[in-house]
Design a protein around this motif. Structure first.
Motif, PDB file in Angstrom:
ATOM      1  N   CYS A   1       0.809  -1.226   0.175  1.00  0.00           N
ATOM      2  CA  CYS A   1      -0.079   0.093  -0.035  1.00  0.00           C
ATOM      3  C   CYS A   1       0.996   1.288  -0.058  1.00  0.00           C
ATOM      4  N   GLY A   2       2.118   1.071  -0.266  1.00  0.00           N
ATOM      5  CA  GLY A   2       2.812   2.245  -0.741  1.00  0.00           C
ATOM      6  C   GLY A   2       3.635   3.129   0.623  1.00  0.00           C
ATOM      7  N   LYS A   3       3.838   2.210   1.841  1.00  0.00           N
ATOM      8  CA  LYS A   3       4.545   2.588   2.998  1.00  0.00           C
ATOM      9  C   LYS A   3       5.647   1.808   3.135  1.00  0.00           C
TER      10      LYS A   3
ATOM     11  N   GLU B   1       5.843   7.525   3.793  1.00  0.00           N
ATOM     12  CA  GLU B   1       5.334   7.305   2.544  1.00  0.00           C
ATOM     13  C   GLU B   1       6.476   6.928   1.589  1.00  0.00           C
TER      14      GLU B   1
ATOM     15  N   ASP C   1       7.201   6.620  -1.433  1.00  0.00           N
ATOM     16  CA  ASP C   1       7.635   7.558  -2.907  1.00  0.00           C
ATOM     17  C   ASP C   1       8.266   8.593  -2.409  1.00  0.00           C
ATOM     18  N   THR C   2       7.688   9.394  -1.459  1.00  0.00           N
ATOM     19  CA  THR C   2       8.508  10.672  -0.942  1.00  0.00           C
ATOM     20  C   THR C   2       9.367  10.555   0.169  1.00  0.00           C
TER      21      THR C   2
ATOM     22  N   GLN D   1       8.260  10.832   2.964  1.00  0.00           N
ATOM     23  CA  GLN D   1       7.736  11.756   4.021  1.00  0.00           C
ATOM     24  C   GLN D   1       7.383  10.886   5.446  1.00  0.00           C
TER      25      GLN D   1
ATOM     26  N   LEU E   1       5.599   9.838   8.474  1.00  0.00           N
ATOM     27  CA  LEU E   1       4.376   9.610   9.122  1.00  0.00           C
ATOM     28  C   LEU E   1       3.911   9.551  10.467  1.00  0.00           C
TER      29      LEU E   1
END
Length: 227
Positions: free
Chosen positions: A68-70, A88, A90-91, A93, A95
């Motif tokens: 799920c992209g984590k 995240e 991709d970035t 960032q 969380l």
């Protein structure tokens, strides 16, 4: 086995040996940093660095990627319990974080289904969390010092790692477990001396590839089939 490509990444005296991959990127942990690097261009697409107050006594390691992209990373802390940071993917960032006070000495992580499996050598258990950081259960067994993890075919593969040399006959085995912790199989590699020495210094890497379990030990790549 054919080499598809290779590229050089910046060297670091604090490389923790952690890596996660998908079809287009590789995530590497380097001391207080985690970088996302493109396979196509070899460029750094995103980066995260621990805050200065935390970086003095901590490092990042064992990245684990979710569908799920984590991205999960362990934060090593020499002066207290370890915890897990969530980004995240991709970035990169930041969380949230979890696990503080629940983990003693993490030596590997793996994502299976919708759960995160964490090998805690300090408590000799495998702790299971949801992707939101909620503790779900503890897996315990006859193993000592659970280390590298890989989840494949609905099974959890765990390499035992007696890096302290307290149990000379331990640290040579691969455990095959269900997600609930039931032992399905225990495999002891016949090249016991080489495997034991490598595991004792945390040099083993375990991963799933093309439906096979691949264990990197010293100068060998050992593939297991019939899983």
């Amino acid at each position: 086995m054919n080499k598809l490509q290779s590229f050089v990444v910046e060297e670091s005296d604090h490389y923790s040996g952690g890596m996660a991959v998908d079809a287009g990127s590789v995530w590497l942990t380097w001391g207080i940093c985690v970088n996302r690097i493109s396979f196509a261009t070899h460029a750094v697409l995103a980066s995260y660095e621990l805050p200065e107050e935390a970086a003095i006594q901590a490092e990042l390691g064992f990245p684990a990627l979710t569908p799920c992209g984590k991205l999960f990373c362990v934060v090593y802390n020499d002066h207290g319990p370890e915890e897990i940071f969530v980004f995240e993917a991709d970035t990169l960032q930041f969380l949230f974080c979890f696990g503080d006070g629940l983990l003693k000495e993490v030596r590997g992580m793996a994502v299976g289904g919708n759960e995160l499996f964490v090998a805690d050598a300090g408590s000799e258990t495998i702790e299971v969390f949801s992707f939101s950081g909620v503790w779900r259960r503890t897996l315990s067994g006859v193993w000592r010092f659970p280390s590298k993890l890989c989840f494949m075919h609905g099974r959890l593969f765990m390499v035992e790692n007696d890096e302290y040399g307290e149990c000379p006959r331990w640290g040579e085995r691969i455990f095959v477990l269900t997600a609930q912790g039931c032992v399905l199989q225990v495999y002891t590699h016949p090249d016991e001396e080489r495997l034991e020495v490598c595991l004792a210094y945390s040099r083993s890497i375990v991963a799933g590839f093309d439906g096979k379990l691949v264990l990197a030990v010293s100068n060998k790549l050992i593939a297991f089939t019939g899983l």
